[in-house]
Design a protein around this motif. Structure first.
Motif, PDB file in Angstrom:
ATOM      1  N   SER A  99      -4.797   4.118  -5.509  1.00 36.96           N
ATOM      2  CA  SER A  99      -5.667   2.964  -5.261  1.00 36.96           C
ATOM      3  C   SER A  99      -5.207   2.179  -4.045  1.00 36.96           C
ATOM      4  N   VAL A 100      -3.886   2.000  -3.913  1.00 38.99           N
ATOM      5  CA  VAL A 100      -3.362   1.265  -2.758  1.00 38.99           C
ATOM      6  C   VAL A 100      -3.765   1.945  -1.456  1.00 38.99           C
ATOM      7  N   LEU A 101      -3.603   3.263  -1.386  1.00 40.86           N
ATOM      8  CA  LEU A 101      -3.928   3.968  -0.147  1.00 40.86           C
ATOM      9  C   LEU A 101      -5.432   4.046   0.074  1.00 40.86           C
ATOM     10  N   SER A 102      -6.210   4.197  -0.970  1.00 40.92           N
ATOM     11  CA  SER A 102      -7.660   4.258  -0.808  1.00 40.92           C
ATOM     12  C   SER A 102      -8.204   2.947  -0.243  1.00 40.92           C
ATOM     13  N   VAL A 103      -7.700   1.824  -0.727  1.00 40.78           N
ATOM     14  CA  VAL A 103      -8.142   0.528  -0.196  1.00 40.78           C
ATOM     15  C   VAL A 103      -7.719   0.377   1.263  1.00 40.78           C
ATOM     16  N   LEU A 104      -6.502   0.813   1.589  1.00 47.17           N
ATOM     17  CA  LEU A 104      -6.053   0.760   2.983  1.00 47.17           C
ATOM     18  C   LEU A 104      -6.945   1.614   3.882  1.00 47.17           C
ATOM     19  N   ALA A 105      -7.251   2.837   3.433  1.00 45.16           N
ATOM     20  CA  ALA A 105      -8.056   3.732   4.255  1.00 45.16           C
ATOM     21  C   ALA A 105      -9.471   3.204   4.431  1.00 45.16           C
ATOM     22  N   THR A 106      -9.980   2.476   3.448  1.00 44.56           N
ATOM     23  CA  THR A 106     -11.345   1.949   3.515  1.00 44.56           C
ATOM     24  C   THR A 106     -11.425   0.685   4.356  1.00 44.56           C
ATOM     25  N   HIS A 107     -10.481  -0.234   4.146  1.00 43.98           N
ATOM     26  CA  HIS A 107     -10.564  -1.559   4.767  1.00 43.98           C
ATOM     27  C   HIS A 107      -9.592  -1.739   5.937  1.00 43.98           C
ATOM     28  N   ARG A 163       6.985  -6.481   9.647  1.00 46.05           N
ATOM     29  CA  ARG A 163       6.442  -7.779   9.215  1.00 46.05           C
ATOM     30  C   ARG A 163       5.086  -7.602   8.545  1.00 46.05           C
ATOM     31  N   ARG A 164       4.225  -6.786   9.155  1.00 51.11           N
ATOM     32  CA  ARG A 164       2.932  -6.537   8.510  1.00 51.11           C
ATOM     33  C   ARG A 164       3.118  -5.781   7.198  1.00 51.11           C
ATOM     34  N   ALA A 165       4.070  -4.851   7.176  1.00 49.12           N
ATOM     35  CA  ALA A 165       4.346  -4.142   5.925  1.00 49.12           C
ATOM     36  C   ALA A 165       4.740  -5.122   4.834  1.00 49.12           C
ATOM     37  N   ALA A 166       5.595  -6.088   5.156  1.00 49.63           N
ATOM     38  CA  ALA A 166       6.024  -7.068   4.160  1.00 49.63           C
ATOM     39  C   ALA A 166       4.862  -7.948   3.712  1.00 49.63           C
ATOM     40  N   ASP A 167       4.051  -8.415   4.663  1.00 49.28           N
ATOM     41  CA  ASP A 167       2.924  -9.290   4.311  1.00 49.28           C
ATOM     42  C   ASP A 167       1.902  -8.560   3.452  1.00 49.28           C
ATOM     43  N   GLN A 168       1.584  -7.333   3.828  1.00 47.29           N
ATOM     44  CA  GLN A 168       0.597  -6.581   3.075  1.00 47.29           C
ATOM     45  C   GLN A 168       1.138  -6.150   1.704  1.00 47.29           C
ATOM     46  N   ALA A 169       2.427  -5.858   1.619  1.00 45.38           N
ATOM     47  CA  ALA A 169       3.019  -5.537   0.323  1.00 45.38           C
ATOM     48  C   ALA A 169       2.975  -6.746  -0.598  1.00 45.38           C
ATOM     49  N   ARG A 170       3.188  -7.912  -0.039  1.00 48.80           N
ATOM     50  CA  ARG A 170       3.109  -9.128  -0.845  1.00 48.80           C
ATOM     51  C   ARG A 170       1.698  -9.308  -1.401  1.00 48.80           C
ATOM     52  N   ALA A 171       0.691  -9.120  -0.563  1.00 46.25           N
ATOM     53  CA  ALA A 171      -0.687  -9.244  -1.038  1.00 46.25           C
ATOM     54  C   ALA A 171      -1.015  -8.187  -2.085  1.00 46.25           C
ATOM     55  N   SER A 172      -0.483  -6.983  -1.909  1.00 48.05           N
ATOM     56  CA  SER A 172      -0.707  -5.916  -2.877  1.00 48.05           C
ATOM     57  C   SER A 172      -0.046  -6.226  -4.212  1.00 48.05           C
ATOM     58  N   ALA A 173       1.169  -6.764  -4.171  1.00 49.31           N
ATOM     59  CA  ALA A 173       1.904  -7.033  -5.411  1.00 49.31           C
ATOM     60  C   ALA A 173       1.285  -8.169  -6.202  1.00 49.31           C
ATOM     61  N   GLU A 174       0.786  -9.197  -5.516  1.00 51.20           N
ATOM     62  CA  GLU A 174       0.301 -10.388  -6.207  1.00 51.20           C
ATOM     63  C   GLU A 174      -0.924 -10.120  -7.064  1.00 51.20           C
ATOM     64  N   VAL A 175      -1.578  -8.992  -6.867  1.00 48.17           N
ATOM     65  CA  VAL A 175      -2.720  -8.656  -7.713  1.00 48.17           C
ATOM     66  C   VAL A 175      -2.286  -8.485  -9.170  1.00 48.17           C
ATOM     67  N   PRO A 190       8.137 -14.046  -8.492  1.00 56.05           N
ATOM     68  CA  PRO A 190       8.699 -13.788  -7.147  1.00 56.05           C
ATOM     69  C   PRO A 190       9.532 -12.521  -7.071  1.00 56.05           C
ATOM     70  N   GLU A 191      10.249 -12.159  -8.125  1.00 50.58           N
ATOM     71  CA  GLU A 191      11.088 -10.961  -8.063  1.00 50.58           C
ATOM     72  C   GLU A 191      10.240  -9.694  -8.082  1.00 50.58           C
ATOM     73  N   GLY A 192       9.139  -9.705  -8.830  1.00 45.89           N
ATOM     74  CA  GLY A 192       8.233  -8.553  -8.800  1.00 45.89           C
ATOM     75  C   GLY A 192       7.645  -8.350  -7.418  1.00 45.89           C
ATOM     76  N   VAL A 193       7.296  -9.445  -6.745  1.00 47.62           N
ATOM     77  CA  VAL A 193       6.780  -9.368  -5.375  1.00 47.62           C
ATOM     78  C   VAL A 193       7.876  -8.912  -4.417  1.00 47.62           C
ATOM     79  N   ALA A 194       9.082  -9.448  -4.577  1.00 47.21           N
ATOM     80  CA  ALA A 194      10.191  -9.078  -3.685  1.00 47.21           C
ATOM     81  C   ALA A 194      10.501  -7.586  -3.777  1.00 47.21           C
ATOM     82  N   GLY A 195      10.398  -7.013  -4.977  1.00 40.35           N
ATOM     83  CA  GLY A 195      10.641  -5.582  -5.106  1.00 40.35           C
ATOM     84  C   GLY A 195       9.664  -4.762  -4.282  1.00 40.35           C
ATOM     85  N   ALA A 196       8.384  -5.165  -4.297  1.00 39.81           N
ATOM     86  CA  ALA A 196       7.388  -4.450  -3.494  1.00 39.81           C
ATOM     87  C   ALA A 196       7.650  -4.614  -2.005  1.00 39.81           C
ATOM     88  N   VAL A 197       8.014  -5.812  -1.583  1.00 40.54           N
ATOM     89  CA  VAL A 197       8.306  -6.056  -0.164  1.00 40.54           C
ATOM     90  C   VAL A 197       9.482  -5.191   0.290  1.00 40.54           C
TER      91      VAL A 197
END
Length: 433
Positions: free
Chosen positions: A61-69, A142-154, A159-166
């Motif tokens: 799902s993560v990659l499909s959304v990236l490829a689409t948007h 930096r973009r990887a970290a920002d986009q991972a944060r947005a992906s995790a917050e869903v 904060p630790e769950g988000v930090a793991g994704a970042v």
């Protein structure tokens, strides 16, 4: 040095990471033993197909959304998670509850924030699915970290769950970048860069620092110090997986075997390590994801990006150029122009999730500024009213006094009334802004 990725290179790196993640997940499931026991690595791997788990489902799902948007769209990602949720894929109890809420129509920010009595989840689920996103952003940690944060917050409001994704996304970004550069980063340098992208006061950050201090030590000693995912938290999972990935970035099979022999949440640790390492080694290369393992893995779900091409991706261009740059996103309009040129709102898919979600996202039509101006103080209305008052004043004054003096006062009255009409228009315009 900044550089621009070819669009097909970006997608190939992410596909390779997904292949490594899904094979690690599927193979790790074959060795997962509840209760802390460790399954030995056999001389011959079990025959296929190797079913994958929720790690792979959500990564698709993560990659499909990236490829689409071209970026993480949280609404689309939440909808994809909920649509493809399959309880048979061994979702964790917290993920089951959250995805059931979203499928029932609860907005994802509400569902994520309500987990664990309002604390949000600090589980390893956001980290296990994010490596393809990090590889996609090989040109910018930096973009990887920002986009991972947005992906995790869903799904993870803690904060630790988000930090793991970042942390995992930054590691995958660095691994993919090193592949393009024909380089292999030193383990200490890779872990130091990951730690630098995290909040220094967080537990994940401290775990990554401890893992960096244990480089060169046996895997068992590292597990004793930072964990192996047996508690299913980001704090207990991510430091060990980054230690394995940094140490064995050049050797995918050995990295997966290290995760299996460490025990714990084996399918998740192997998925995280597999995604990072495959972003660097690729698929079908001497030390990359073995073709036999990829064949033994259960096919990915319908609608997933096609399997990666064994050929290496085209190198990135060090100089921005129109021929190798993805199409630029449209420039956002200014607030005044946005109200006049707002595009029609696209119809929502027939989904009970979005039907209710749209009520919290401003689906009520917005009254545009020109409509308010016409209704309140449009130029035509104000001009006609001012001219009418001026004519009536001129007639009254002309009847009382004749001659040049009367006509002069009438002209002055018309001027004053015209100025008053213009002031009314000005006040109406400020109200709109």
């Amino acid at each position: 040095m900044t550089f621009t990725l070819f669009p097909d290179t970006r997608l190939t790196l992410a596909r390779d990471a997904l292949a490594g993640l899904s094979v690690g997940d599927a193979l790790g499931c074959r060795f997962f033993v509840p209760g802390g026991a460790v399954a030995p690595w056999p001389d011959a791997l079990p025959p296929g197909p190797w079913p994958w788990s929720d790690d792979t489902e959500m990564a698709c799902s993560v990659l499909s959304v990236l490829a689409t948007h071209g970026r993480t769209e949280p609404d689309a990602l939440a909808l994809s998670f909920a649509t493809h949720y399959d309880p048979a894929r061994r979702y964790g109890a917290g993920a089951v509850e959250l995805l059931e809420l979203i499928r029932a129509g609860t907005p994802w920010p509400v569902a994520a924030a309500s987990a664990f009595d309002g604390q949000g989840s600090c589980g390893n689920g956001a980290a296990m699915r994010v490596a393809p996103l990090g590889a996609w952003h090989a040109d910018s940690t930096r973009r990887a970290a920002d986009q991972a944060r947005a992906s995790a917050e869903v799904t993870h409001a803690h904060p630790e769950g988000v930090a793991g994704a970042v942390a995992v996304a930054v590691a995958a970004s660095l691994a993919a970048r090193a592949r393009l550069d024909g380089d292999r980063p030193e383990p200490a340098r890779l872990l130091g860069a990951v730690a630098g992208a995290l909040d220094a006061g967080g537990e994940v950050h401290r775990g990554v620092r401890r893992a960096a201090a244990l480089l060169g030590r046996p895997a068992g000693e590292v597990v004793e110090a930072v964990g192996n995912g047996s508690r299913i938290t980001a704090q207990d999972t991510v430091p060990f997986t980054l230690w394995v990935a940094a140490t064995l970035l050049h050797d995918y099979p050995t990295a997966i075997r290290t995760c299996v022999e460490a025990g714990g949440d084996v399918d998740t640790t192997a998925a995280i390590v597999g995604g990072i390492v495959a972003a660097h080694t690729g698929v079908g290369t001497p030390h990359g994801v073995p073709e036999g393992w990829l064949t033994a893995r259960e096919p990915l779900p319908p609608g997933s990006p096609p399997p990666p091409d064994p050929a290496p991706p085209r190198p990135a261009s060090p100089h921005p150029a129109a021929s190798c740059r993805a199409p630029p996103s449209p420039r956002p309009a200014s607030p005044s122009c946005r109200a006049r040129r707002a595009p029609p709102r696209p119809p929502h898919p027939a989904s009970p999730i979005l039907d209710l979600w749209s009520l919290t996202k401003g689906a009520i039509p917005t009254i545009r500024a020109p409509q308010l101006q016409d209704r309140r103080c449009g130029p035509g209305q104000s001009g006609r009213a001012g001219r009418g008052r001026a004519r009536r004043g001129a007639a009254r004054q002309g009847g009382a006094r004749q001659g040049a003096a009367g006509r002069g006062r009438a002209r002055r009255g018309r001027a004053r009334r015209g100025e008053a009409g213009r002031r009314v228009m000005g006040r109406g315009g400020c109200c709109l802004r």
